[in-house]
Design a protein around this motif. Structure first.
Motif, PDB file in Angstrom:
ATOM      1  N   GLU A 256       0.343  -1.117   0.189  1.00 42.99           N
ATOM      2  CA  GLU A 256       0.090   0.097  -0.129  1.00 42.99           C
ATOM      3  C   GLU A 256       0.544   0.942  -0.005  1.00 42.99           C
ATOM      4  O   GLU A 256      -0.063   2.359  -0.256  1.00 42.99           O
ATOM      5  CB  GLU A 256      -1.413  -0.013   1.167  1.00 42.99           C
ATOM      6  CG  GLU A 256      -1.926  -1.078   1.074  1.00 42.99           C
ATOM      7  CD  GLU A 256      -2.625  -0.771  -0.118  1.00 42.99           C
ATOM      8  OE1 GLU A 256      -2.774  -0.444  -1.024  1.00 42.99           O
ATOM      9  OE2 GLU A 256      -4.136  -1.887  -0.362  1.00 42.99           O
ATOM     10  N   TYR A 257       2.128   0.692   0.538  1.00 43.44           N
ATOM     11  CA  TYR A 257       3.365   2.594   0.294  1.00 43.44           C
ATOM     12  C   TYR A 257       2.634   2.759  -1.269  1.00 43.44           C
ATOM     13  O   TYR A 257       3.050   4.296  -1.825  1.00 43.44           O
ATOM     14  CB  TYR A 257       4.764   2.038   0.122  1.00 43.44           C
ATOM     15  CG  TYR A 257       4.932   1.544   1.394  1.00 43.44           C
ATOM     16  CD1 TYR A 257       4.008   1.246   2.769  1.00 43.44           C
ATOM     17  CD2 TYR A 257       5.806   1.820   1.699  1.00 43.44           C
ATOM     18  CE1 TYR A 257       4.332   1.556   3.868  1.00 43.44           C
ATOM     19  CE2 TYR A 257       6.867   1.481   3.013  1.00 43.44           C
ATOM     20  CZ  TYR A 257       6.216   1.646   4.050  1.00 43.44           C
ATOM     21  OH  TYR A 257       6.458   1.669   5.815  1.00 43.44           O
ATOM     22  N   ALA A 258       2.318   2.255  -2.817  1.00 46.56           N
ATOM     23  CA  ALA A 258       2.151   2.396  -4.222  1.00 46.56           C
ATOM     24  C   ALA A 258       1.196   3.609  -3.672  1.00 46.56           C
ATOM     25  O   ALA A 258       0.702   3.806  -4.954  1.00 46.56           O
ATOM     26  CB  ALA A 258       2.257   1.435  -4.899  1.00 46.56           C
ATOM     27  N   GLY A 259      -0.233   3.429  -3.251  1.00 44.99           N
ATOM     28  CA  GLY A 259      -1.505   4.191  -3.333  1.00 44.99           C
ATOM     29  C   GLY A 259      -1.999   3.198  -4.537  1.00 44.99           C
ATOM     30  O   GLY A 259      -1.383   2.688  -4.991  1.00 44.99           O
ATOM     31  N   PHE A 260      -3.243   3.886  -5.032  1.00 43.92           N
ATOM     32  CA  PHE A 260      -4.120   3.642  -5.728  1.00 43.92           C
ATOM     33  C   PHE A 260      -3.403   4.179  -7.384  1.00 43.92           C
ATOM     34  O   PHE A 260      -3.974   3.632  -8.248  1.00 43.92           O
ATOM     35  CB  PHE A 260      -5.338   4.009  -5.606  1.00 43.92           C
ATOM     36  CG  PHE A 260      -6.290   4.086  -4.301  1.00 43.92           C
ATOM     37  CD1 PHE A 260      -6.297   2.798  -4.139  1.00 43.92           C
ATOM     38  CD2 PHE A 260      -6.870   5.007  -4.063  1.00 43.92           C
ATOM     39  CE1 PHE A 260      -7.044   2.202  -2.951  1.00 43.92           C
ATOM     40  CE2 PHE A 260      -7.575   4.462  -2.338  1.00 43.92           C
ATOM     41  CZ  PHE A 260      -7.547   3.055  -2.305  1.00 43.92           C
ATOM     42  N   GLU A 261      -2.725   5.174  -7.243  1.00 44.61           N
ATOM     43  CA  GLU A 261      -1.600   4.570  -8.417  1.00 44.61           C
ATOM     44  C   GLU A 261      -0.860   4.161  -8.742  1.00 44.61           C
ATOM     45  O   GLU A 261       0.518   3.817  -9.593  1.00 44.61           O
ATOM     46  CB  GLU A 261      -1.070   6.197  -8.722  1.00 44.61           C
ATOM     47  CG  GLU A 261       0.061   6.614  -7.096  1.00 44.61           C
ATOM     48  CD  GLU A 261      -0.637   7.264  -6.272  1.00 44.61           C
ATOM     49  OE1 GLU A 261       0.283   8.121  -5.567  1.00 44.61           O
ATOM     50  OE2 GLU A 261      -1.814   7.067  -5.310  1.00 44.61           O
ATOM     51  N   CYS A 262      -0.430   3.258  -7.596  1.00 42.51           N
ATOM     52  CA  CYS A 262       0.282   1.820  -8.188  1.00 42.51           C
ATOM     53  C   CYS A 262       1.285   2.562  -8.537  1.00 42.51           C
ATOM     54  O   CYS A 262       2.186   1.631  -9.075  1.00 42.51           O
ATOM     55  CB  CYS A 262      -0.313   0.924  -9.107  1.00 42.51           C
ATOM     56  SG  CYS A 262      -1.897  -0.049  -8.574  1.00 42.51           S
ATOM     57  N   ASP A 263       2.203   3.442  -7.097  1.00 43.86           N
ATOM     58  CA  ASP A 263       3.552   3.341  -7.791  1.00 43.86           C
ATOM     59  C   ASP A 263       4.522   2.453  -6.694  1.00 43.86           C
ATOM     60  O   ASP A 263       4.771   3.003  -5.331  1.00 43.86           O
ATOM     61  CB  ASP A 263       4.244   4.859  -7.639  1.00 43.86           C
ATOM     62  CG  ASP A 263       5.035   5.514  -7.255  1.00 43.86           C
ATOM     63  OD1 ASP A 263       6.329   4.069  -7.991  1.00 43.86           O
ATOM     64  OD2 ASP A 263       5.527   6.770  -7.284  1.00 43.86           O
ATOM     65  N   TYR A 264       4.578   1.310  -7.729  1.00 40.76           N
ATOM     66  CA  TYR A 264       5.133   0.048  -7.253  1.00 40.76           C
ATOM     67  C   TYR A 264       6.683  -0.085  -6.449  1.00 40.76           C
ATOM     68  O   TYR A 264       7.771  -0.341  -6.165  1.00 40.76           O
ATOM     69  CB  TYR A 264       5.261  -0.863  -7.540  1.00 40.76           C
ATOM     70  CG  TYR A 264       3.554  -1.301  -7.019  1.00 40.76           C
ATOM     71  CD1 TYR A 264       3.146  -1.927  -6.244  1.00 40.76           C
ATOM     72  CD2 TYR A 264       2.672  -1.823  -8.568  1.00 40.76           C
ATOM     73  CE1 TYR A 264       1.612  -2.224  -5.538  1.00 40.76           C
ATOM     74  CE2 TYR A 264       1.242  -1.760  -8.109  1.00 40.76           C
ATOM     75  CZ  TYR A 264       1.432  -1.555  -6.735  1.00 40.76           C
ATOM     76  OH  TYR A 264      -0.217  -2.787  -7.091  1.00 40.76           O
ATOM     77  N   SER A 265       7.183   1.414  -7.387  1.00 36.15           N
ATOM     78  CA  SER A 265       8.438   2.118  -6.974  1.00 36.15           C
ATOM     79  C   SER A 265       9.010   2.468  -5.333  1.00 36.15           C
ATOM     80  O   SER A 265       9.903   2.265  -4.483  1.00 36.15           O
ATOM     81  CB  SER A 265       9.468   2.846  -7.652  1.00 36.15           C
ATOM     82  OG  SER A 265       9.014   4.034  -7.551  1.00 36.15           O
ATOM     83  N   ARG A 266       7.480   2.694  -4.618  1.00 40.19           N
ATOM     84  CA  ARG A 266       7.462   2.744  -2.913  1.00 40.19           C
ATOM     85  C   ARG A 266       7.731   1.739  -2.431  1.00 40.19           C
ATOM     86  O   ARG A 266       8.017   1.774  -1.227  1.00 40.19           O
ATOM     87  CB  ARG A 266       6.673   3.882  -3.099  1.00 40.19           C
ATOM     88  CG  ARG A 266       6.295   5.611  -3.113  1.00 40.19           C
ATOM     89  CD  ARG A 266       5.166   5.797  -3.172  1.00 40.19           C
ATOM     90  NE  ARG A 266       4.814   7.055  -4.105  1.00 40.19           N
ATOM     91  CZ  ARG A 266       3.648   7.293  -3.884  1.00 40.19           C
ATOM     92  NH1 ARG A 266       2.221   7.052  -3.481  1.00 40.19           N
ATOM     93  NH2 ARG A 266       3.067   8.403  -4.770  1.00 40.19           N
ATOM     94  N   TYR A 267       7.855   0.155  -2.987  1.00 42.19           N
ATOM     95  CA  TYR A 267       7.206  -0.639  -2.089  1.00 42.19           C
ATOM     96  C   TYR A 267       9.234  -0.763  -1.076  1.00 42.19           C
ATOM     97  O   TYR A 267      10.186  -0.561  -1.613  1.00 42.19           O
ATOM     98  CB  TYR A 267       7.315  -2.438  -3.351  1.00 42.19           C
ATOM     99  CG  TYR A 267       7.388  -3.148  -1.830  1.00 42.19           C
ATOM    100  CD1 TYR A 267       6.225  -3.737  -1.373  1.00 42.19           C
ATOM    101  CD2 TYR A 267       8.490  -4.219  -1.784  1.00 42.19           C
ATOM    102  CE1 TYR A 267       5.894  -4.715  -1.034  1.00 42.19           C
ATOM    103  CE2 TYR A 267       8.663  -5.159  -0.682  1.00 42.19           C
ATOM    104  CZ  TYR A 267       7.102  -5.490  -0.499  1.00 42.19           C
ATOM    105  OH  TYR A 267       7.338  -6.604   0.626  1.00 42.19           O
ATOM    106  N   PRO A 268       9.303  -0.484  -0.095  1.00 38.23           N
ATOM    107  CA  PRO A 268      10.150  -0.901   0.724  1.00 38.23           C
ATOM    108  C   PRO A 268      11.608  -1.463   0.843  1.00 38.23           C
ATOM    109  O   PRO A 268      11.129  -2.779   0.301  1.00 38.23           O
ATOM    110  CB  PRO A 268      10.080  -0.648   2.547  1.00 38.23           C
ATOM    111  CG  PRO A 268       8.362  -1.563   2.901  1.00 38.23           C
ATOM    112  CD  PRO A 268       7.552  -1.045   1.187  1.00 38.23           C
ATOM    113  N   ASP A 269      12.727  -1.709   0.455  1.00 39.94           N
ATOM    114  CA  ASP A 269      13.296  -2.035   0.691  1.00 39.94           C
ATOM    115  C   ASP A 269      14.471  -3.112   1.562  1.00 39.94           C
ATOM    116  O   ASP A 269      14.081  -2.687   2.531  1.00 39.94           O
ATOM    117  CB  ASP A 269      14.843  -1.612  -0.011  1.00 39.94           C
ATOM    118  CG  ASP A 269      16.036  -0.536   0.346  1.00 39.94           C
ATOM    119  OD1 ASP A 269      15.154  -0.506   2.179  1.00 39.94           O
ATOM    120  OD2 ASP A 269      16.257   0.806   0.397  1.00 39.94           O
TER     121      ASP A 269
END
Length: 361
Positions: A256-269
């Motif tokens: 859900e870090y990605a938000g509804f815009e689905c920016d999965y670059s935010r997925y935590p490392d």
């Protein structure tokens, strides 16, 4: 004292004026002290952030002592996805444990809750250093709420999947897009992933299952600035909560870090996940207890990431049913495809790590 019930049903497709009339009249019938309030003295404000239900804040403008409330009108056919009676029972239990907004009224297709004056987190804020420790500690506390029975994750996914396969759309463009879904392939993926997750040692907990940014509030006093981040943190919206797996709740939250815009670059490392895990694992421990070891953190990372794949499957299937029945202006079919695409993108890495860490053949 149980909340009062009113049999009225508020249709989602009603006009704005009709909806306002129905909601304000409902509040004056159900809520203690509201009977003498004139309907013209109530202000309605839409609450945004979700894609399933209608949420409205109702504020009595002229009556001292009456606090605003949040009226939730359940989305069309959401009873296919959610056991509303079970949800209500769990809400009362959670209220007694200090979680969620207090339920103050019920009606045929919704409920009324105390309105929490609060800042709602944005997706990009969930990973902020000032919020991560608080989210992690509160999630650990939620996971300590007693829960009965067995985890419902996989039975729920399969029930929804069977429902989704049988859908038909009146909208020809939606039907054409839906017809392109390879359900046989998806079913193989679900069963394969379940077989792997079943061999991952994860705790059975009371799981929120939908811990997106809009469900994380910083409660503040009414006269403090809206962006004040020093208040008490609260989780809300327990529609999908149930007995579940720790790994799923953690992996779903990270998705859900990605938000509804689905920016999965935010997925935590790895580094970001380990920071979260340190706060999570230490939240209910006395200071003298040793910090989590690298092995513990690595295992929790592998557990979380493989269950993050289950989160994509869960919401990917859910979206198909919403695409058929929800009147909300949101492209659920596109969202389902995006979730499955991210599943396939991360699957090789996350499955390989889980197999290595847990010795899965």
């Amino acid at each position: 004292m149980p909340a009062a019930f009113d049999p009225v049903e508020i249709p989602l497709g009603a006009s704005e004026e009709e909806t306002k009339t129905l909601i304000t009249a409902l509040c004056t019938r159900v809520l203690p002290g509201w009977a003498e309030v004139n309907l013209e003295e109530l202000t309605l404000t839409p609450i945004t952030g979700g894609i399933s239900n209608l949420l409205v804040k109702v504020t009595p403008t002229q009556h001292a002592g009456l606090q605003p409330v949040a009226v939730k009108v359940f989305g069309n056919k959401t009873e296919l996805l959610i056991d509303r009676q079970k949800e209500l029972q769990q809400l009362h239990k959670l209220n007694s444990c200090g979680f969620g907004a207090e339920v103050v009224g019920e009606f045929a297709n919704g409920r009324i809750e105390a309105f929490l004056t609060a800042k709602t987190l944005k997706p990009e804020e969930m990973s902020h250093p000032k919020f991560v420790p608080r989210i992690a500690a509160l999630l650990r506390k939620l996971h300590s709420v007693p829960t009965d029975g067995k985890p419902v994750l996989w039975p729920t996914i399969m029930e929804w999947f069977e429902m989704a396969k049988a859908l038909e759309f009146e909208d020809l463009s939606k039907q054409a897009k839906f017809a392109g879904i390879d359900f046989a392939s998806q079913e193989r993926e679900i069963l394969e992933l379940k077989a792997i997750c079943d061999r991952v040692p994860t705790e059975v907990v009371f799981s929120h299952n939908d811990l997106l940014s809009g469900n994380i509030l910083i409660v503040r006093e009414p006269d403090t600035p809206e962006e004040n981040s020093e208040g008490t943190m609260q989780f809300i919206d327990y529609e999908y909560s149930d007995c579940g797996y720790r790994g799923f709740d953690l992996g779903n939250h990270f998705n859900e870090y990605a938000g509804f815009e689905c920016d999965y670059s935010r997925y935590p490392d790895t580094a970001a996940q380990w920071t979260f895990f340190r706060h999570y694992l230490s939240a209910d421990k006395p200071p003298e207890v040793s910090a989590p070891t690298e092995d513990e953190l690595s295992r929790l990372e592998a557990e979380t990431n493989v269950f993050a794949l289950a989160s994509h499957v869960y919401w990917g299937v859910w979206s198909l049913i919403q695409a058929r029945y929800s009147p909300i202006d949101f492209d659920y079919l596109e969202y389902s495809g995006t979730r499955w695409a991210e599943y396939f993108r991360r699957k090789p890495e996350f499955v390989a790590k889980a197999k290595h860490v847990f010795g899965i053949e």
